[in-house]
Design an enzyme around this catalytic site. Structure first.
Site, PDB file in Angstrom:
ATOM      1  N   CYS A 111       0.818  -1.222   0.000  1.00 33.69           N
ATOM      2  CA  CYS A 111       0.000   0.000   0.000  1.00 33.69           C
ATOM      3  C   CYS A 111       0.850   1.271   0.000  1.00 33.69           C
ATOM      4  CB  CYS A 111      -0.949   0.000   1.192  1.00 33.69           C
ATOM      5  SG  CYS A 111      -2.076  -1.409   1.175  1.00 33.69           S
ATOM      6  N   HIS A 247      -3.539   7.272   1.931  1.00 30.72           N
ATOM      7  CA  HIS A 247      -3.946   5.918   1.545  1.00 30.72           C
ATOM      8  C   HIS A 247      -5.284   5.613   2.208  1.00 30.72           C
ATOM      9  CE1 HIS A 247      -4.142   1.721   0.946  1.00 30.72           C
ATOM     10  NE2 HIS A 247      -3.760   1.381   2.157  1.00 30.72           N
ATOM     11  N   ASN A 277     -10.155  -0.348   0.071  1.00 30.02           N
ATOM     12  CA  ASN A 277      -8.694  -0.173   0.078  1.00 30.02           C
ATOM     13  C   ASN A 277      -8.131  -0.798  -1.199  1.00 30.02           C
ATOM     14  OD1 ASN A 277      -5.934  -0.564   0.424  1.00 30.02           O
ATOM     15  ND2 ASN A 277      -6.091  -1.156   2.580  1.00 30.02           N
TER      16      ASN A 277
HETATM   17  O1  UT7 Z   1      -3.565  -0.890   3.772  1.00 28.09           O
HETATM   18  C1  UT7 Z   1      -3.159  -1.204   5.060  1.00 28.09           C
HETATM   19  C2  UT7 Z   1      -3.786  -2.496   5.406  1.00 28.09           C
HETATM   20  N1  UT7 Z   1      -4.760  -2.644   6.384  1.00 28.09           N
HETATM   21  C3  UT7 Z   1      -5.281  -1.781   7.288  1.00 28.09           C
HETATM   22  O2  UT7 Z   1      -5.004  -0.631   7.376  1.00 28.09           O
HETATM   23  C4  UT7 Z   1      -6.287  -2.370   8.213  1.00 28.09           C
HETATM   24  C5  UT7 Z   1      -6.197  -1.842   9.609  1.00 28.09           C
HETATM   25  N2  UT7 Z   1      -7.154  -2.469  10.484  1.00 28.09           N
HETATM   26  C6  UT7 Z   1      -8.494  -2.268  10.377  1.00 28.09           C
HETATM   27  O3  UT7 Z   1      -8.961  -1.548   9.499  1.00 28.09           O
HETATM   28  C7  UT7 Z   1      -9.397  -2.901  11.404  1.00 28.09           C
HETATM   29  O4  UT7 Z   1      -8.608  -3.516  12.399  1.00 28.09           O
HETATM   30  C8  UT7 Z   1     -10.401  -3.944  10.816  1.00 28.09           C
HETATM   31  C9  UT7 Z   1     -11.436  -3.225   9.968  1.00 28.09           C
HETATM   32  C10 UT7 Z   1      -9.680  -4.978   9.983  1.00 28.09           C
HETATM   33  C11 UT7 Z   1     -11.137  -4.629  11.962  1.00 28.09           C
HETATM   34  O5  UT7 Z   1     -11.810  -3.660  12.761  1.00 28.09           O
HETATM   35  P1  UT7 Z   1     -11.695  -3.729  14.363  1.00 28.09           P
HETATM   36  O6  UT7 Z   1     -12.468  -2.594  14.876  1.00 28.09           O
HETATM   37  O7  UT7 Z   1     -10.228  -3.801  14.704  1.00 28.09           O
HETATM   38  O8  UT7 Z   1     -12.472  -5.062  14.660  1.00 28.09           O
HETATM   39  P2  UT7 Z   1     -11.974  -6.326  15.493  1.00 28.09           P
HETATM   40  O9  UT7 Z   1     -11.099  -7.182  14.649  1.00 28.09           O
HETATM   41  O10 UT7 Z   1     -11.490  -5.888  16.836  1.00 28.09           O
HETATM   42  O11 UT7 Z   1     -13.332  -7.054  15.726  1.00 28.09           O
HETATM   43  C12 UT7 Z   1     -14.365  -6.516  16.591  1.00 28.09           C
HETATM   44  C13 UT7 Z   1     -15.533  -7.471  16.574  1.00 28.09           C
HETATM   45  C14 UT7 Z   1     -15.137  -8.917  16.839  1.00 28.09           C
HETATM   46  O12 UT7 Z   1     -16.197  -9.535  17.502  1.00 28.09           O
HETATM   47  P3  UT7 Z   1     -16.171  -9.752  19.096  1.00 28.09           P
HETATM   48  O13 UT7 Z   1     -14.936 -10.564  19.350  1.00 28.09           O
HETATM   49  O14 UT7 Z   1     -16.100  -8.383  19.682  1.00 28.09           O
HETATM   50  O15 UT7 Z   1     -17.451 -10.462  19.361  1.00 28.09           O
HETATM   51  C15 UT7 Z   1     -14.999  -9.491  15.456  1.00 28.09           C
HETATM   52  O16 UT7 Z   1     -15.175 -10.879  15.445  1.00 28.09           O
HETATM   53  O17 UT7 Z   1     -16.128  -7.454  15.261  1.00 28.09           O
HETATM   54  C16 UT7 Z   1     -16.116  -8.784  14.729  1.00 28.09           C
HETATM   55  N3  UT7 Z   1     -15.873  -8.649  13.302  1.00 28.09           N
HETATM   56  C17 UT7 Z   1     -16.857  -8.480  12.416  1.00 28.09           C
HETATM   57  N4  UT7 Z   1     -18.199  -8.409  12.565  1.00 28.09           N
HETATM   58  C18 UT7 Z   1     -18.937  -8.236  11.448  1.00 28.09           C
HETATM   59  C19 UT7 Z   1     -14.686  -8.657  12.643  1.00 28.09           C
HETATM   60  N5  UT7 Z   1     -14.891  -8.506  11.330  1.00 28.09           N
HETATM   61  C20 UT7 Z   1     -16.235  -8.406  11.160  1.00 28.09           C
HETATM   62  C21 UT7 Z   1     -17.061  -8.228  10.038  1.00 28.09           C
HETATM   63  N6  UT7 Z   1     -18.382  -8.138  10.221  1.00 28.09           N
HETATM   64  N7  UT7 Z   1     -16.551  -8.125   8.781  1.00 28.09           N
END
Ligand code: UT7
Length: 324
Positions: A111, A247, A277
Site C-alpha cells: 500500500c 492511503h 482499500n
Molecule cells: O492498507 C493497510 C492495510 N490494512 C489496514 O489498514 C487495516 C487496519 N485495520 C483495520 O482496518 C481494522 O482492524 C479492521 C477493519 C480490519 C477490523 O476492525 P476492528 O475494529 O479492529 O475489529 P476487530 O477485529 O477488533 O473485531 C471486533 C468485533 C469482533 O467480535 P467480538 O470478538 O467483539 O465479538 C470481530 O469478530 O467485530 C467482529 N468482526 C466483524 N463483525 C462483522 C470482525 N470482522 C467483522 C465483520 N463483520 N466483517
C-alpha cells in the site's frame, strides 16, 4: 530541480460488490462494515487485470498531460498483485501503450507502492537520469483475499491510478520514507506456493493474512509522525497544507490522523466508501478524482501519504503546479 505532476488518470473494474453482497458469503453486515471501515462498496475485477487497468489509467494521465507515450523515458509501477513474477507489469504496460523509449521498473511496496514510485521518480529527476516519468499504482488484491475471512475480504477493492511526473517542479517538494521489517508479520501474503494461475493453492499463507489491530495502531502512530517529519524537513506547518491525500485503508484511520494533527477534516478527501482499500492504487485514484473535479489549484500544497505491509510508510509534500 524537482518533478511536478502534469497529468493524472485512473481506472476501476466494472463490477461493483456491495456490503450486502458480501453479507451473503461471510457473516457480516452493511452497518458493521460502514461503521468500522467506512467502506460501502468496492470494484472487483473479472475481465480486468492489473496491467489492463494500469494501461487505461496511464492513457488518461497522458491525455491529461497532453503528452504522447513515446515521450516517456521511465515507467515506475507500484504493484503487489500483477500475477506475473516476470516480465514486470511495467514492461507489459510499456508494450501496450507504446512507450518505446521508457525504461521500466516494478516496485513491491504494497500500500506504500505509489509513494515509493513517486519518491523514486523525484530522485530520478533530481539526479538527471530521467525527465518524463509515468508513475502507476495498480492492484487487484481481490485475487489474494481469502473470501471466507471477514476480517480482510470486506476491506479491499481493485483499481489503478497513474500520474505523469516531469522536471520543472517547485523546490518545496520534500519526501520521507520508512520501513520496519521487524513488524512485517502483521500483514503477509506468500507467493511461493502459487501455481501461476489465478486460483490460489489453498495454502492459507498464500492469502492475505492481517493482524488488523496491529496494522491499525501502526498507521495511527506512524502516519501523523511521518507527516510532521516531512513538514518540518520542508520548513512548513500544517497551516500551509491544503489537502492530505492519504492511503484509503480505513476511514477511522483517516479520522484518527485528522485528530492527531489537530487538523480540519475537510482537508482530508476520501473515496473509501466507493472503492475500499485499493492498495498501491488508492493515492493516485484519489489524486485523479481531485484533479478532475477541479479541486486542485496552482500553488496549493498537498501531502500524499501511503502505509501498509512491510511494514512501510512514506509521505510526500508537493506544490500543485498544474493549471486546470
Ligand atoms: O492498507 C493497510 C492495510 N490494512 C489496514 O489498514 C487495516 C487496519 N485495520 C483495520 O482496518 C481494522 O482492524 C479492521 C477493519 C480490519 C477490523 O476492525 P476492528 O475494529 O479492529 O475489529 P476487530 O477485529 O477488533 O473485531 C471486533 C468485533 C469482533 O467480535 P467480538 O470478538 O467483539 O465479538 C470481530 O469478530 O467485530 C467482529 N468482526 C466483524 N463483525 C462483522 C470482525 N470482522 C467483522 C465483520 N463483520 N466483517
Amino acid at each position: 530541480m524537482s518533478g511536478k505532476i502534469v497529468g493524472t488518470g485512473s481506472c476501476m473494474p466494472e463490477k461493483i460488490v456491495s456490503n450486502d453482497d458480501l453479507a451473503k458469503i461471510v457473516e457480516t453486515n452493511d452497518a458493521w462494515i460502514r461503521e468500522r471501515t467506512g467502506v460501502a462498496r468496492r470494484h472487483i475485477s473479472e475481465k480486468e487485470t492489473v496491467v489492463s487497468m494500469a494501461c487505461a489509467a496511464a492513457q488518461k494521465a497522458l491525455e491529461d498531460a497532453h503528452m504522447k507515450a513515446e515521450e516517456l523515458d521511465l515507467i515506475l509501477m507500484g504493484t503487489s498483485s500483477s500475477g506475473t513474477i516476470f516480465p514486470s507489469a511495467s514492461c507489459m504496460v510499456q508494450k501496450e501503450i507504446g512507450a518505446v523509449h521508457a525504461a521500466c521498473v516494478d516496485v513491491s511496496a504494497a500500500c506504500t507502492g505509489f509513494l515509493a514510485v513517486y519518491q523514486m521518480g523525484q530522485a530520478y529527476i533530481r539526479s538527471g537520469m530521467a525527465d518524463k516519468i509515468l508513475l502507476i499504482g495498480a492492484d487487484t488484491l481481490s485475487h489474494l483475499v481469502d473470501w471466507t475471512d471477514r476480517g480482510t475480504c470486506i476491506l479491499f477493492g481493485d483499481g489503478a491510478g497513474a500520474a505523469i511526473l516531469v522536471s520543472g517542479g517547485s523546490e518545496t517538494a520534500c519526501e520521507v520514507m520508512h520501513s520496519d521489517g521487524g513488524r512485517g508479520q502483521a500483514l503477509t501474503c506468500d507467493s511461493r506456493h502459487r501455481d501461476g494461475s489465478k486460483e490460489l493453492s489453498g495454502d492459507p499463507a498464500t492469502y492475505i493474512r492481517m493482524d488488523g489491530k496491529a496494522v491499525f495502531q501502526f498507521a495511527l502512530s506512524k502516519v501523523p509522525e511521518v507527516i510532521l517529519e516531512t513538514l518540518e524537513k520542508a520548513g512548513c506547518t500544517t497551516e500551509d497544507i491544503d489537502y492530505y491525500v492519504l492511503h484509503q485503508a480505513n476511514i477511522r484511520i483517516i479520522d484518527g490522523v485528522v485528530r492527531r494533527l489537530r487538523e480540519r477534516p475537510e482537508k482530508f478527501p476520501s473515496n473509501i466508501e466507493e472503492y475500499g482499500n485499493t492498495c498501491a492504487a488508492s493515492v493516485p485514484i484519489l489524486l485523479d478524482e481531485l484533479n478532475r473535479a477541479g479541486k486542485l489549484k496552482k500553488g496549493q500544497k498537498l501531502v500524499l501519504s501511503g502505509f501498509g505491509a512491510g511494514l512501510s510508510w512514506g509521505t510526500a509534500l508537493l506544490e500543485w503546479q498544474k493549471e486546470n
